[in-house]
Design a protein around this motif. Structure first.
Motif, PDB file in Angstrom:
ATOM      1  N   UNK A 135      23.841  25.382   6.185  1.00 20.68           N
ATOM      2  CA  UNK A 135      22.735  24.611   5.633  1.00 20.68           C
ATOM      3  C   UNK A 135      21.662  24.318   6.672  1.00 20.68           C
ATOM      4  N   UNK A 136      22.090  23.986   7.904  1.00 21.93           N
ATOM      5  CA  UNK A 136      21.104  23.631   8.939  1.00 21.93           C
ATOM      6  C   UNK A 136      20.199  24.812   9.285  1.00 21.93           C
ATOM      7  N   UNK A 137      20.674  26.036   9.067  1.00 24.47           N
ATOM      8  CA  UNK A 137      19.867  27.225   9.325  1.00 24.47           C
ATOM      9  C   UNK A 137      19.060  27.621   8.093  1.00 24.47           C
ATOM     10  N   UNK A 138      19.743  27.668   6.937  1.00 26.77           N
ATOM     11  CA  UNK A 138      19.089  28.158   5.725  1.00 26.77           C
ATOM     12  C   UNK A 138      17.975  27.229   5.261  1.00 26.77           C
ATOM     13  N   UNK A 139      18.146  25.940   5.424  1.00 24.34           N
ATOM     14  CA  UNK A 139      17.110  24.988   5.018  1.00 24.34           C
ATOM     15  C   UNK A 139      15.780  25.302   5.700  1.00 24.34           C
ATOM     16  N   UNK A 140      15.849  25.629   6.994  1.00 26.96           N
ATOM     17  CA  UNK A 140      14.626  25.947   7.737  1.00 26.96           C
ATOM     18  C   UNK A 140      14.062  27.297   7.307  1.00 26.96           C
ATOM     19  N   UNK A 141      14.944  28.281   7.139  1.00 27.56           N
ATOM     20  CA  UNK A 141      14.469  29.620   6.785  1.00 27.56           C
ATOM     21  C   UNK A 141      13.915  29.694   5.368  1.00 27.56           C
ATOM     22  N   UNK A 142      14.436  28.882   4.483  1.00 28.59           N
ATOM     23  CA  UNK A 142      13.908  28.841   3.113  1.00 28.59           C
ATOM     24  C   UNK A 142      12.436  28.444   3.135  1.00 28.59           C
ATOM     25  N   UNK A 143      12.111  27.506   3.998  1.00 29.09           N
ATOM     26  CA  UNK A 143      10.713  27.072   4.139  1.00 29.09           C
ATOM     27  C   UNK A 143       9.858  28.154   4.784  1.00 29.09           C
ATOM     28  N   UNK A 144      10.467  28.912   5.698  1.00 28.93           N
ATOM     29  CA  UNK A 144       9.717  29.983   6.347  1.00 28.93           C
ATOM     30  C   UNK A 144       9.381  31.094   5.350  1.00 28.93           C
ATOM     31  N   UNK A 145      10.281  31.346   4.384  1.00 29.51           N
ATOM     32  CA  UNK A 145      10.020  32.373   3.371  1.00 29.51           C
ATOM     33  C   UNK A 145       8.817  32.020   2.511  1.00 29.51           C
ATOM     34  N   UNK A 146       8.627  30.743   2.277  1.00 27.08           N
ATOM     35  CA  UNK A 146       7.525  30.325   1.401  1.00 27.08           C
ATOM     36  C   UNK A 146       6.249  30.007   2.162  1.00 27.08           C
ATOM     37  N   UNK A 147       6.362  29.784   3.485  1.00 33.28           N
ATOM     38  CA  UNK A 147       5.181  29.332   4.217  1.00 33.28           C
ATOM     39  C   UNK A 147       4.698  30.235   5.341  1.00 33.28           C
ATOM     40  N   UNK A 148       5.361  31.387   5.556  1.00 36.53           N
ATOM     41  CA  UNK A 148       4.944  32.293   6.640  1.00 36.53           C
ATOM     42  C   UNK A 148       4.965  33.733   6.135  1.00 36.53           C
ATOM     43  N   UNK A 149       4.711  34.664   7.041  1.00 39.00           N
ATOM     44  CA  UNK A 149       4.702  36.081   6.697  1.00 39.00           C
ATOM     45  C   UNK A 149       6.114  36.632   6.466  1.00 39.00           C
ATOM     46  N   UNK A 150       7.148  35.833   6.772  1.00 40.82           N
ATOM     47  CA  UNK A 150       8.527  36.305   6.655  1.00 40.82           C
ATOM     48  C   UNK A 150       8.791  36.819   5.241  1.00 40.82           C
ATOM     49  N   UNK A 151       9.387  38.019   5.148  1.00 36.01           N
ATOM     50  CA  UNK A 151       9.584  38.658   3.845  1.00 36.01           C
ATOM     51  C   UNK A 151      11.027  38.652   3.364  1.00 36.01           C
ATOM     52  N   UNK A 152      11.977  38.805   4.288  1.00 36.69           N
ATOM     53  CA  UNK A 152      13.374  38.948   3.897  1.00 36.69           C
ATOM     54  C   UNK A 152      14.291  38.152   4.816  1.00 36.69           C
ATOM     55  N   UNK A 153      15.373  37.639   4.234  1.00 37.96           N
ATOM     56  CA  UNK A 153      16.454  37.029   5.000  1.00 37.96           C
ATOM     57  C   UNK A 153      17.709  37.879   4.826  1.00 37.96           C
ATOM     58  N   UNK A 154      18.334  38.253   5.935  1.00 43.06           N
ATOM     59  CA  UNK A 154      19.664  38.861   5.889  1.00 43.06           C
ATOM     60  C   UNK A 154      20.647  37.753   6.224  1.00 43.06           C
ATOM     61  N   UNK A 155      21.531  37.429   5.283  1.00 45.35           N
ATOM     62  CA  UNK A 155      22.386  36.250   5.425  1.00 45.35           C
ATOM     63  C   UNK A 155      23.862  36.658   5.477  1.00 45.35           C
ATOM     64  N   UNK A 156      24.518  36.264   6.547  1.00 43.72           N
ATOM     65  CA  UNK A 156      25.951  36.469   6.673  1.00 43.72           C
ATOM     66  C   UNK A 156      26.713  35.221   6.271  1.00 43.72           C
ATOM     67  N   UNK A 157      27.923  35.392   5.788  1.00 38.91           N
ATOM     68  CA  UNK A 157      28.761  34.249   5.416  1.00 38.91           C
ATOM     69  C   UNK A 157      29.549  33.800   6.645  1.00 38.91           C
TER      70      UNK A 157
END
Length: 567
Positions: A135-157
């Motif tokens: 959660x501490x990582x994904x919460x930040x990256x979720x915002x980056x997907x909507x607010x920056x040029x970032x296009x894709x997240x590769x997420x490991x379990x």
């Protein structure tokens, strides 16, 4: 004009029999080192993460599958792929997988705030980010997907990398730490899906001297953070240079990796060099004192790269005698100046040799080290590693070589020196300056002296210099004196604005548990150790640890910002 009569390579007169300073370092890439190690010792252990182990074949297979998965996404030369990870198996799998495709790794600090992440994503042109379902990582990256040029997240379990039964218990005990990611989120690619392939990687032609392997961002202490462009040759050469300073043989040895792999020191020494040497890497998600001591006690590593704060924390652990640390034989300290007292105490308590190295992001990072096979001088950063030239240059004219024993700016030449700062030509020109003989010097901003044997002694950072009543005061020199007091555990010295003197010297101190000390007692203790002008005008004692960076380095920048109300 370089008018000084200083010998160009004074260290050669006293250089130890090994390593060979003149050793040839042919252009290479670290992925080939991984391929070679996996072929040489396929069944040997490569990695131990919280008790889950991987052989070199396991790691190599995963790297190839990751690379093949990226290529199916059209990742290629020029693509920037970010790593937003704590230490874990995915750190290595993704790092080497990205490099195999010819793309560029961009390392990110998981503790960065929103604006810092957004800036780095835009500045580096990162389009894909690799992370975990924490959660501490994904919460930040979720915002980056909507607010920056970032296009894709590769997420490991995260649980996939835990041993049994931790992988089953973690969701039950720490379920809140796991992110709830919608299965319909089209911009999220699950690691399992990415790696569902035959592992056949299309060969990519890489020019080691020109092609970028890593964009490693500086901490921003001198202004806006900048991406140091490290080529494949830069990081490969530095791994080879470091390996040459280690005792042989290493292939059956264990490397303790408690520093974060996203930091350039750990990336090179704990990871790339260990892969080159075929060492088993013992790692945990982040530095934790008890976990680290338990790991040394149980798994018996022989080598440990660390920062001074880690050595100090171990020195001051109240139950240190309960742990068997005798397996440690050779430790490298980097990331910050190593106080002499901290080094001596650690060696006394463990019997391990601690050598201080020196480097910076722009040099991949290692530049010098106290030679393990030669004279190890406390307080010195040692001798240049193979094929590296250290020059002490007049900080004013940026050209004249200073005589031996006189202060000047540390400048570096060598195969590990970066190509420049990404998309910042003027900043690059400020630090990479041409020489009269057609070469290029990296200007570090550090002030140092070099003795007649070629040993270098850092005095301080140019930017950290305190000028009080017109006199120069070097914080590191004051800190060294304060550390001599037996009651002091941590110390930071810095300059603060003062209307009358320009700046005044202030010390922030954390005492050892159960110890007492007053400001007046400390000033009296310092009277015969430093000049009156250097003795701190203000002394603040704290009962909590002093601020540190992610790698555990005491942070002068943060404590000054806190003092000035800029946090």
């Amino acid at each position: 004009m370089e008018m000084s009569t200083t010998p160009r390579h004074p260290w050669l007169k006293t250089y130890p029999p090994r390593p060979d300073w003149h050793m040839q370092i042919k252009p290479g890439v670290v992925m080939q080192a991984l391929d070679a190690t996996a072929a040489k010792k396929p069944r040997a252990r490569a990695l131990d993460f919280l008790g889950k182990t991987y052989t070199w074949t396991d790691l190599h297979t995963a790297v190839n599958k990751f690379a093949a998965g990226l290529q199916s996404m059209d990742v290629r030369k020029g693509t920037k792929v970010g790593l937003f990870l704590p230490n874990c198996p995915l750190s290595l799998i993704a790092y080497y997988g990205i490099l195999k495709t010819g793309a560029t790794v961009v390392n990110y600090n998981p503790l960065y705030a929103h604006d810092e992440l957004a800036y780095q994503i835009e500045d580096s042109e990162t389009d894909i980010m690799v992370t975990l379902d924490l959660e501490m990582l994904h919460e930040k990256m979720e915002k980056m997907l909507s607010g920056t040029r970032l296009e894709k997240l590769i997420v490991g379990k995260f649980t996939d990398f835990l041993p049994f039964p931790k992988n089953l218990l973690f969701p039950m005990v720490k379920g809140r730490d796991l992110a709830r990611i919608s299965p319909s989120e089209k911009r999220v690619i699950w690691l399992d899906d990415l790696m569902d392939n035959d592992g056949k990687v299309s060969e990519v032609e890489i020019d080691p001297l020109e092609d970028l392997a890593v964009l490693q961002y500086t901490g921003g202490t001198t202004g806006t953070p900048k991406g140091a462009m490290l080529t494949h040759m830069n990081i490969y050469a530095n791994a080879v240079q470091c390996y040459a300073n280690f005792p042989d043989p290493l292939e059956h040895e264990k490397m303790l990796g408690v520093l974060p792999f996203f930091h350039v020191f750990a990336m090179t020494v704990s990871m790339n060099m260990a892969v080159l040497a075929g060492m088993e890497i013992l790692t945990i998600p982040r530095f934790d004192l008890k976990q680290t001591l338990d790991l040394i006690h149980k798994k018996k590593p022989r080598y440990m790269p660390a920062v001074p704060a880690i050595f100090s924390a171990i020195n001051n652990h109240p139950k240190l005698a309960d742990y068997d640390l005798k397996s440690l034989e050779f430790c490298i300290s980097g990331g910050a100046p190593l106080p002499v007292e901290v080094k001596k105490k650690f060696e006394e308590k463990t019997g391990c040799i601690v050598v201080e190295g020196y480097g910076l992001t722009e040099s991949s990072p290692v530049v010098t080290v106290n030679p393990p096979f030669g004279e190890n001088i406390a307080g010195s950063i040692g001798l240049p590693i193979p094929q590296t030239i250290i020059e002490i240059v007049d900080p004013d004219d940026k050209t004249t070589l200073m005589p031996l024993g006189e202060k000047g700016e540390v400048c570096i030449r060598g195969p590990q020196v970066m190509k420049g700062y990404y998309n910042k030509p003027s900043e690059t020109a400020n630090v990479l300056r041409p020489t009269d003989d057609g070469g290029v010097r990296l200007h570090t901003g550090d002030i140092a002296t070099m003795d007649e044997r070629g040993y270098t002694y850092i005095v301080d950072r140019i930017k950290d210099l305190i000028i009080t009543n017109g006199y120069n005061v070097y914080p590191r020199h004051v800190e060294e004196a304060i550390y001599k007091h037996p009651n002091v555990e941590e110390c930071i010295v810095a300059g603060l604005p003062d209307a009358q003197r320009g700046e005044i010297v202030k010390a922030w101190i954390k005492l050892k548990e159960g110890r007492e000390l007053t400001a007046e007692e400390l000033k009296s203790f310092l009277e015969d150790k430093i000049s009156k002008i250097e003795i701190p005008k203000r002394i603040e004692f704290r009962d909590r640890p002093l601020p540190k960076t992610m790698i555990g380095k005491l942070s002068r920048k943060d404590i000054v910002a806190e003092e000035l109300g800029q946090t």
